[in-house]
Design a protein around this motif. Sequence first.
Motif, PDB file in Angstrom:
ATOM      1  N   LEU A   1       0.807  -1.220   0.000  1.00  0.00           N
ATOM      2  CA  LEU A   1       0.000   0.000   0.000  1.00  0.00           C
ATOM      3  C   LEU A   1       0.838   1.267   0.000  1.00  0.00           C
ATOM      4  CD1 LEU A   1      -2.774  -1.119   2.491  1.00  0.00           C
ATOM      5  CD2 LEU A   1      -3.073  -0.621   0.056  1.00  0.00           C
ATOM      6  N   GLY A   2       2.026   1.228   0.610  1.00  0.00           N
ATOM      7  CA  GLY A   2       2.891   2.396   0.616  1.00  0.00           C
ATOM      8  C   GLY A   2       2.192   3.597   1.217  1.00  0.00           C
ATOM      9  N   ALA A   3       2.193   4.712   0.487  1.00  0.00           N
ATOM     10  CA  ALA A   3       1.590   5.945   0.985  1.00  0.00           C
ATOM     11  C   ALA A   3       0.078   5.886   1.034  1.00  0.00           C
ATOM     12  CB  ALA A   3       2.029   7.130   0.120  1.00  0.00           C
ATOM     13  N   ALA A   4      -0.526   4.807   0.525  1.00  0.00           N
ATOM     14  CA  ALA A   4      -1.977   4.638   0.619  1.00  0.00           C
ATOM     15  C   ALA A   4      -2.378   3.892   1.882  1.00  0.00           C
ATOM     16  CB  ALA A   4      -2.501   3.885  -0.611  1.00  0.00           C
ATOM     17  N   THR A   5      -1.420   3.603   2.760  1.00  0.00           N
ATOM     18  CA  THR A   5      -1.722   2.856   3.980  1.00  0.00           C
ATOM     19  C   THR A   5      -2.749   3.572   4.830  1.00  0.00           C
ATOM     20  OG1 THR A   5       0.492   1.874   3.989  1.00  0.00           O
ATOM     21  CG2 THR A   5      -0.733   1.849   6.071  1.00  0.00           C
ATOM     22  N   ARG A   6      -2.545   4.862   5.048  1.00  0.00           N
ATOM     23  CA  ARG A   6      -3.497   5.609   5.874  1.00  0.00           C
ATOM     24  C   ARG A   6      -4.873   5.663   5.208  1.00  0.00           C
ATOM     25  NH1 ARG A   6      -2.559   8.933  10.086  1.00  0.00           N
ATOM     26  NH2 ARG A   6      -0.352   9.147   9.557  1.00  0.00           N
ATOM     27  N   ALA A   7      -4.908   5.799   3.893  1.00  0.00           N
ATOM     28  CA  ALA A   7      -6.192   5.818   3.190  1.00  0.00           C
ATOM     29  C   ALA A   7      -6.934   4.499   3.409  1.00  0.00           C
ATOM     30  CB  ALA A   7      -5.977   6.065   1.698  1.00  0.00           C
ATOM     31  N   MET A   8      -6.205   3.382   3.408  1.00  0.00           N
ATOM     32  CA  MET A   8      -6.855   2.091   3.647  1.00  0.00           C
ATOM     33  C   MET A   8      -7.356   1.988   5.081  1.00  0.00           C
ATOM     34  SD  MET A   8      -7.961  -0.749   2.520  1.00  0.00           S
ATOM     35  CE  MET A   8      -7.177  -1.087   0.935  1.00  0.00           C
ATOM     36  N   GLU A   9      -6.575   2.468   6.046  1.00  0.00           N
ATOM     37  CA  GLU A   9      -7.020   2.453   7.443  1.00  0.00           C
ATOM     38  C   GLU A   9      -8.307   3.263   7.602  1.00  0.00           C
ATOM     39  OE1 GLU A   9      -3.747   4.070   9.557  1.00  0.00           O
ATOM     40  OE2 GLU A   9      -2.519   2.259   9.429  1.00  0.00           O
ATOM     41  N   GLN A  10      -8.342   4.413   6.963  1.00  0.00           N
ATOM     42  CA  GLN A  10      -9.527   5.257   7.055  1.00  0.00           C
ATOM     43  C   GLN A  10     -10.719   4.606   6.367  1.00  0.00           C
ATOM     44  OE1 GLN A  10      -7.769   8.749   5.348  1.00  0.00           O
ATOM     45  NE2 GLN A  10      -7.017   9.517   7.307  1.00  0.00           N
ATOM     46  N   SER A  11     -10.470   3.914   5.264  1.00  0.00           N
ATOM     47  CA  SER A  11     -11.553   3.232   4.553  1.00  0.00           C
ATOM     48  C   SER A  11     -12.116   2.091   5.387  1.00  0.00           C
ATOM     49  CB  SER A  11     -11.042   2.698   3.209  1.00  0.00           C
ATOM     50  OG  SER A  11     -10.692   3.760   2.343  1.00  0.00           O
ATOM     51  N   LEU A  12     -11.259   1.353   6.062  1.00  0.00           N
ATOM     52  CA  LEU A  12     -11.721   0.272   6.931  1.00  0.00           C
ATOM     53  C   LEU A  12     -12.571   0.820   8.071  1.00  0.00           C
ATOM     54  CD1 LEU A  12      -8.474  -1.890   7.085  1.00  0.00           C
ATOM     55  CD2 LEU A  12     -10.692  -2.661   6.222  1.00  0.00           C
ATOM     56  N   GLU A  13     -12.112   1.906   8.680  1.00  0.00           N
ATOM     57  CA  GLU A  13     -12.887   2.503   9.769  1.00  0.00           C
ATOM     58  C   GLU A  13     -14.220   3.020   9.259  1.00  0.00           C
ATOM     59  OE1 GLU A  13     -12.702   6.080  13.103  1.00  0.00           O
ATOM     60  OE2 GLU A  13     -10.892   5.584  11.951  1.00  0.00           O
ATOM     61  N   GLN A  14     -14.205   3.671   8.104  1.00  0.00           N
ATOM     62  CA  GLN A  14     -15.435   4.213   7.538  1.00  0.00           C
ATOM     63  C   GLN A  14     -16.412   3.089   7.201  1.00  0.00           C
ATOM     64  OE1 GLN A  14     -16.407   7.754   6.764  1.00  0.00           O
ATOM     65  NE2 GLN A  14     -18.157   6.404   7.043  1.00  0.00           N
ATOM     66  N   ALA A  15     -15.911   2.006   6.610  1.00  0.00           N
ATOM     67  CA  ALA A  15     -16.785   0.883   6.267  1.00  0.00           C
ATOM     68  C   ALA A  15     -17.386   0.260   7.522  1.00  0.00           C
ATOM     69  CB  ALA A  15     -16.006  -0.158   5.469  1.00  0.00           C
ATOM     70  N   GLY A  16     -16.577   0.129   8.572  1.00  0.00           N
ATOM     71  CA  GLY A  16     -17.104  -0.399   9.830  1.00  0.00           C
ATOM     72  C   GLY A  16     -18.178   0.488  10.413  1.00  0.00           C
ATOM     73  N   ALA A  17     -17.962   1.803  10.334  1.00  0.00           N
ATOM     74  CA  ALA A  17     -18.971   2.751  10.824  1.00  0.00           C
ATOM     75  C   ALA A  17     -20.248   2.658   9.992  1.00  0.00           C
ATOM     76  CB  ALA A  17     -18.414   4.170  10.789  1.00  0.00           C
ATOM     77  N   ASN A  18     -20.086   2.444   8.673  1.00  0.00           N
ATOM     78  CA  ASN A  18     -21.269   2.307   7.814  1.00  0.00           C
ATOM     79  C   ASN A  18     -22.103   1.088   8.210  1.00  0.00           C
ATOM     80  OD1 ASN A  18     -20.327   4.506   6.380  1.00  0.00           O
ATOM     81  ND2 ASN A  18     -19.595   3.323   4.632  1.00  0.00           N
ATOM     82  N   VAL A  19     -21.431  -0.013   8.500  1.00  0.00           N
ATOM     83  CA  VAL A  19     -22.153  -1.231   8.896  1.00  0.00           C
ATOM     84  C   VAL A  19     -22.943  -0.985  10.176  1.00  0.00           C
ATOM     85  CG1 VAL A  19     -21.874  -3.613   9.695  1.00  0.00           C
ATOM     86  CG2 VAL A  19     -20.541  -2.789   7.737  1.00  0.00           C
ATOM     87  N   LYS A  20     -22.308  -0.376  11.163  1.00  0.00           N
ATOM     88  CA  LYS A  20     -22.989  -0.087  12.434  1.00  0.00           C
ATOM     89  C   LYS A  20     -24.118   0.928  12.232  1.00  0.00           C
ATOM     90  CE  LYS A  20     -19.386  -1.302  15.730  1.00  0.00           C
ATOM     91  NZ  LYS A  20     -20.246  -2.280  16.421  1.00  0.00           N
ATOM     92  N   TRP A  21     -23.892   1.880  11.343  1.00  0.00           N
ATOM     93  CA  TRP A  21     -24.936   2.871  11.057  1.00  0.00           C
ATOM     94  C   TRP A  21     -26.196   2.186  10.520  1.00  0.00           C
ATOM     95  CZ3 TRP A  21     -28.046   4.589   7.160  1.00  0.00           C
ATOM     96  CH2 TRP A  21     -28.602   5.866   7.286  1.00  0.00           C
ATOM     97  N   MET A  22     -25.999   1.271   9.591  1.00  0.00           N
ATOM     98  CA  MET A  22     -27.152   0.557   9.032  1.00  0.00           C
ATOM     99  C   MET A  22     -27.886  -0.218  10.109  1.00  0.00           C
ATOM    100  SD  MET A  22     -27.602   1.113   5.764  1.00  0.00           S
ATOM    101  CE  MET A  22     -28.556  -0.295   5.185  1.00  0.00           C
TER     102      MET A  22
END
Length: 1008
Positions: free
Chosen positions: A967-988
């Motif tokens: 992932l290189g410099a996209a590592t943080r973007a992936m971490e944020q995407s995982l957190e966002q996806a988890g929040a989306n699941v709980k939101w639903m």
Amino acid sequence: MTQSREALAMMDGTTVTFSKRQGYVLSRWGIALIAALFLTAIVATGLLVYKFASCTQNEHGGACAKDGVQNGRASVPVLPTEPGVAPPAAPSDAPKLDVRLPRAVKPDSYKIEIIPFIHEGNFTFSGKVSVVVNATEPTSNITLHFNDIKIYEDSVTVEEHESVADGSHRPAEGKHILVDRLSNDTARQFFIIHLGQPLSEGKQYRVSMSYLGHLNDMLQGFYRSSYIVNNQTRWIAATQFQPTDARRAFPCFDEPALKAKFQISIARPRNMTSVSNMPQERESEQMKDLPDYTWDHYGQSVPMSTYLVAFVVSDFDHMSDGNFSVWARHEAIQQAEYSLNIGPKILHYYEQYFGIPFPLPKMDMIALPDFAAGAMENWGLITYRYVAEERSELGVSTNSNKQSVATVVSHELAHQWFGNLVTPSWWTDLWLNEGFASYVEYLGVNAVEPSWKILEQFVIFDLQNVFALDALESSHQISIEVGHPDEINEIFDRISYGKGASIIRMMDHFLTTEVFKKGVTKYLNSRKFGSSTQNDLWEALTSQAHVDKVLDSSMSVKEIMDTWTLQTGFPVVIITRDYNTGTVHLKQERFLLRHKTENSTTASPPEGEGSTLWWIPITFTSVDNPDFNKTQPLFWMKATPTLTLPPLSAAPDQWVIFNVQETGFYRANYDLTNWRLLIEYLMDRDHFSQIGIINRAQLLDDALNLARAGLLDYATALDVTRYLANELEYLPWKAALNALAYIDSMLIKTGNYDKFKIYLLGLLENLYKHTGFTDNPNDPQLTVYKRVNILSWACSLGHEDCVRNSVLQFQNWRSSPDPDRSNPISANLKNVVYCTAISVGGQDEWDFAWQRYRKTNVGSEKDILLGALGCSRETWILSRYLDRAVSEKSGIRKQDAARVFAAVASNSVGQPLAYSFLRNKWFRVHEYLGSSLFTISNIVRSCTKRINSPFELSDLMQFASVHHHELGAATRAMEQSLEQAGANVKWMESNYEPIVKWLANVTAVAAS
């Protein structure tokens, strides 16, 4: 550097190295020989067949190969340990790699000679660099940065230098310093010269070497770009060095604090031109060894950082206004006229604003066909994506494109002072560059286009925009320790730009603009041509604030602002009124989108963050005496968890609103009684406009996002939106639609989406009728924006009149005799019309738009079409489109790949396709896009942001786990995407049923 407005926060920094077939064993004259052979077509390949070998010792003194010896000395390039292979990832528990250069020597001045061979199939450049360095302590090593270039060992020399009367330097006779051996540290990108005798403290030395490089196609370092004219490819060579890629073009001390003067000479084909940071100092001269090439010699620069060095070789045309010039392709030069019109005016405005004249003798701006970011602030030579500088005045470009051009130009010109004249000592304070320029760009544009009300737009496009990212646990501090280039690349995001701009705007308001400007000028004058940290800025602002008595002598800007720059996230201020006594109780806590814990009314802070507190400027107003202009704080929450205010003048049946003009970087949450008072007032169509426009936008954005975080029930938040049926202003509508877009993206694949559609169409109807489908060229900027936004939503929701108008206009365009020259669709409505017609159409509509994309030479038109092509509902068409985004010669530039993925992923049909493509063809995508600064990160974000089911989340987690090393410099973007996806699941899980119930009730009431 400006992030692309089309793909904000577009970054992968993996190292690109030469393959073995790109290395040659050459003497110091080999570069000239290659060029001569190539240009004269006298190919004598036998002269170039040497055995390839690296002749450098490693850090442990290992012997080097002795192949290719010339005159008793090896003459081969210094190469990375294993060309083409990135170093293995360090174990997670390994000590952090120190990538900072030793400070035993510091650069004083560079002399660079560089020859780019801009020919298809060659794409190399040869160079020679001489650096005068100051020895600050005795040392036997000189360490520079290099990456992706081949240094010729026999060319490396070190000699003592002495100053002469005119301030220049000359060799001290007989004072050559023995070079004992050379080595390279691949992981840290260090080139180390080991000396036979130590350098003496206080003396100067000249370090010289020759090298060979490759004009890569990864848009970093010194790279190649191209465009087509009459089916012929035209090549150019351009630079992009920020943050750590000057070392790809010449060995150097590649850290921002290590400023030096630069004198650059560029050899170019005689039919082309070159441009660099400084003006040419003398007439061009023909090269003796390469008669088809000409030397351009540029004057010595002021002291500056390596990342600001720039040069471009092209066949572009230019237009000038005094010492201000714009460059573009011949067929597009007129499209740069607007940039030339506003550029000198904004530059003059900044001279007045900062109180410091522009330090260089000229300014060039050049629009490049391929450019990874939106623009780059190279001192005296600003480079742009061609869509960012070029705009057509012939009805092709939109109002938003014109504003984008203005803001990008304004942003990069602001950097000439804040970033170039004074530079952060290290990338930890990147936000000082980008946050400041991202705020001041609005002031520059407002100076030349006051009718746009762009200062109001800041709240929508920067402040509220960055809230969503900063509400994640995986966000980061504004001022953050970084080391490796991948870490540095990661922080070129909305936190550094948008949040940085927002807290600077907050300072402007709590200090007052007059005090703020004086303090900034004091700071710039004290550090000009040098480097600084944020503490230097705090000191200057505090000093001025105390002189002008806007801060108590016991307070400092550092004490206030460290809570905003050294802590992650931002607060929500919970406001509870005592309706009997009139007092108000304030409580602050970190705002997180993470769903509330069971049996809790607020989201609990992450472990270790319970004491996160901010200095918060408190402003408020009330219905009895509304004042939405006073933004100096009435009180301060001095990093305390609670504060009780004295009784307010507001009666128990009157609302209060905190955070006037949303100048503070926080959300405001009220007790339910105050929310109900606000809702009742907003529903009164005769009085709601008494609340300021920015604060109406704030109420909508705060309410919907507080509900998203579980801090406010959705029934209350959605009740706030009901008044929109009577709202006619752009800003509140834009804030509401931005926040409602999240609910839309969560519900769109569910069986109850129809209820949401009915509700939104009902809200939109009045404004749809008011704005109409006809674009009036005399309409104010915000009226145009309002129309475009409302029509976009109406058409996407299936509004019959909107869809019918769009399809008709698109068909009229298709039916025109020459659609590439005659387009009857208004520029401002193209986004709506193109997307809608392609969405309800089929292959014919898509292919027609694709051909228009391939044929137009207007950057803004290409961008509109790229977005619209992702609107198709045909899965096979979208799959083909994604495939073309990562295919050579498809017509889609690498810099635009993220735009394609974002367009497809924003389509409910296309989102799963985009994510599947990324997951299943990861290696192809990664290999094709390489280490482009923003592209991979943006693709990761756009492809994953709609994930909201447990199965999709599990799949994303597996994908991230499998590929985390790549992932290189996209590592943080992936971490944020995982957190966002988890929040989306709980939101639903928590909000789907309550929202459907509310929508059903509202629909039933409306029907009755």
